[in-house]
Design an enzyme around this catalytic site. Structure first.
Site, mmCIF file in Angstrom:
data_model
loop_
_atom_site.group_PDB
_atom_site.id
_atom_site.type_symbol
_atom_site.label_atom_id
_atom_site.label_comp_id
_atom_site.label_asym_id
_atom_site.label_seq_id
_atom_site.Cartn_x
_atom_site.Cartn_y
_atom_site.Cartn_z
ATOM 1 N N GLU A 1 -5.209 1.215 2.945
ATOM 2 C CA GLU A 1 -4.882 0.170 3.921
ATOM 3 C C GLU A 1 -4.829 0.701 5.335
ATOM 4 O OE1 GLU A 1 -2.539 -2.548 6.452
ATOM 5 O OE2 GLU A 1 -2.157 -0.433 5.980
ATOM 6 N N GLU A 2 -4.297 1.905 5.529
ATOM 7 C CA GLU A 2 -4.124 2.437 6.887
ATOM 8 C C GLU A 2 -5.460 2.689 7.593
ATOM 9 O OE1 GLU A 2 -1.602 2.403 8.588
ATOM 10 O OE2 GLU A 2 0.153 2.485 7.300
ATOM 11 N N ASP B 1 3.855 -6.298 3.438
ATOM 12 C CA ASP B 1 3.732 -5.134 4.300
ATOM 13 C C ASP B 1 4.998 -5.043 5.144
ATOM 14 O OD1 ASP B 1 2.687 -3.036 6.019
ATOM 15 O OD2 ASP B 1 0.691 -3.643 5.387
ATOM 16 N N HIS C 1 0.823 -1.215 0.000
ATOM 17 C CA HIS C 1 0.000 0.000 0.000
ATOM 18 C C HIS C 1 0.854 1.261 0.000
ATOM 19 C CE1 HIS C 1 0.309 0.984 4.403
ATOM 20 N NE2 HIS C 1 0.399 -0.323 4.547
ATOM 21 N N HIS D 1 5.023 3.055 12.660
ATOM 22 C CA HIS D 1 4.121 4.201 12.843
ATOM 23 C C HIS D 1 4.782 5.333 13.622
ATOM 24 C CE1 HIS D 1 -0.066 2.403 11.723
ATOM 25 N NE2 HIS D 1 0.883 2.105 10.839
ATOM 26 N N ASP E 1 6.366 1.935 6.185
ATOM 27 C CA ASP E 1 5.087 1.225 6.175
ATOM 28 C C ASP E 1 4.133 2.035 5.302
ATOM 29 O OD1 ASP E 1 2.693 -0.077 6.744
ATOM 30 O OD2 ASP E 1 2.490 0.833 8.724
#
Length: 340
Positions: free
Chosen positions: A218-219, A238, A67, A318, A184
Site C-alpha cells: 500500500e505504501e 487505514d 496494510h 508518517h 499506519d
C-alpha cells in the site's frame, strides 16, 4: 481478554516485526497464524497479500482491508568509509528519521543494527551541521560494526538492494495513548484481528460474506490493485489524518469522503456516517487531499466495486505517530455495526 486489550497486544507484536513495503513475509505469516488460530481460513495471493474469509448470511461479499507494509528504506550504495547510502521506500521526510535506530536485512538472512544520520552529524565538527539540507543524498546509515571501508562492509554481506527497517519504539501509556512508528497501518490490521475475535466470541453471523485483504504494497500505491471477483463493496481501514483544516482527532474514527484520487462512494460513505450517529460512535468526516489508500488502489486496478475509507485518527502520520485506545475502539465498533 477484552477486545481492546487484545488489539493493543497484537499491535505491539506486529509493529515490532520489520516490514517495509515488499519485505512483509514475517509479519504476514504472524497475521495468518493469528487468523487461523481464531478459526478462519487464510490464504496468500500471488502478489504477497493475505485473504481472510468469514462466512456470512448473504450471497454477496464485503471486502475489508488494512496494510502491514510500512515506510522504510533500501541500501543504494556503500560509501568509501563503510557507511550506507540509502533510498526511501514510501513517502516520509528525512527529518522524521534522522537519529533513528534501524536494522539492515541482508539477502542471506543476516541482520545488522545501525543509526540514520545526516552526513554532517555533529555541531562540534561540521560547520553545516544545523543547515545541511535533510535529503537522501545528505543522509547515511552508520553501521554498528567495526567497518571503515566499503570492502569491510561488503564482507559483512551487505549490498545494494538490502532492506532497512526503522525502530518503531512502541509505547502504550497509562493514559491510553499508543505511540509508535508504523501505526499506519498496523493499527488497522490489529483492529481487523479484533473484529475477527469479536465475530468469534459473540457468535456473530455477518449479513454477508466478508473477505479481509491484508495488503503488502500500500505504501507504494499497489496494495489492493487486485481483489477477488466476488467482492462488490470494499472498505479500506487505514488511518485518519490530524492537523490544520482537518476534523480528525486521536479519540475518533475518521470517515474519509475524498482523498487525492477523488470522492469515495456516496451511499457507502453516508451509510457509515449514519451508523456512527445511530450507535453513538465518536466519528468525524474529513477530506484528505494528500492521501491514497487501498480503496483508491482498488479502483485504479479496475475492480468493479463501491469503495469507502475509515480509520482511527493518528497524529503525526508518517512520523512519530500516536493514537488512543478510544479511536481504536471507535473504528472496531463502526466495523461491527456495518457488518451486521
Amino acid at each position: 481478554m477484552k477486545t481492546a486489550d487484545y488489539i493493543i497486544d497484537k499491535l505491539e507484536d506486529i509493529v515490532n516485526i520489520p516490514s517495509p513495503s515488499g519485505f512483509t513475509k514475517d509479519v504476514m505469516e504472524y497475521v495468518r497464524k493469528e487468523a487461523e488460530g481464531l478459526g478462519y481460513e487464510a490464504e496468500y495471493i500471488q502478489k504477497g497479500g493475505l485473504i481472510i474469509s468469514v462466512n456470512g448470511a448473504g450471497e454477496d461479499t464485503l471486502g475489508l482491508s488494512a496494510h502491514v507494509d510500512t515506510l522504510g528504506a533500501m541500501v543504494r550504495s556503500i560509501a568509501s568509509d563503510g557507511t550506507l547510502n540509502f533510498t526511501s521506500v514510501g513517502g516520509f521526510t528525512m527529518n522524521s528519521i534522522e537519529g533513528e535506530y534501524c536494522k539492515i536485512h541482508t539477502r542471506d538472512g543476516r541482520v545488522y543494527t545501525g543509526t540514520i544520520l545526516c552526513k554532517s552529524p555533529s555541531v562540534h565538527v561540521q560547520d553545516d551541521a544545523r543547515t545541511c539540507e535533510r535529503k537522501e543524498k545528505n543522509m547515511q546509515v552508520r553501521i554498528d560494526e567495526e567497518v571503515s571501508s566499503k570492502e569491510e562492509t561488503v564482507a559483512l554481506g551487505i549490498q545494494a538492494g538490502d532492506y532497512i527497517s526503522f525502530d518503531p519504539r512502541f509505547v502504550y501509556t497509562k493514559s491510553g495513548y499508543v505511540k509508535s512508528r508504523h501505526l499506519d497501518d498496523k493499527a488497522s490490521v490489529a483492529v481487523l484481528l479484533g473484529l475477527l475475535k469479536e465475530i468469534k466470541d459473540q457468535n456473530i453471523i455477518p449479513s454477508r460474506n466478508i473477505k479481509i485483504l491484508v495488503s503488502n504494497l500500500e505504501e507504494i500505491g499497489l496494495g489492493a490493485t487486485y481483489l477477488p471477483a466476488d467482492i462488490t463493496e470494499f472498505i479500506a481501514v487505514d488511518m485518519g489524518c490530524i492537523g490544520d483544516d482537518l476534523n480528525g482527532n486521536e479519540h475518533s474514527v475518521s470517515i474519509c469522503a475524498l482523498d487525492s484520487t477523488g470522492p469515495y462512494d456516496y451511499d457507502t460513505t453516508t451509510k457509515l456516517i449514519n451508523l456512527a450517529k445511530e450507535e453513538n460512535i465518536p466519528y468525524v468526516v474529513d477530506v484528505f487531499p494528500h492521501y491514497g489508500s487501498d480503496a483508491s488502489a482498488a479502483m485504479r486496478g479496475g475492480n468493479n466495486i463501491k469503495t469507502a475509507l475509515i480509520g482511527q485518527g493518528i497524529h503525526a502520520s508518517h512520523g512519530m505517530e500516536r493514537t488512543h485506545r478510544t479511536a481504536l475502539e471507535a473504528t472496531l465498533h463502526l466495523l461491527l455495526a456495518y457488518i451486521r
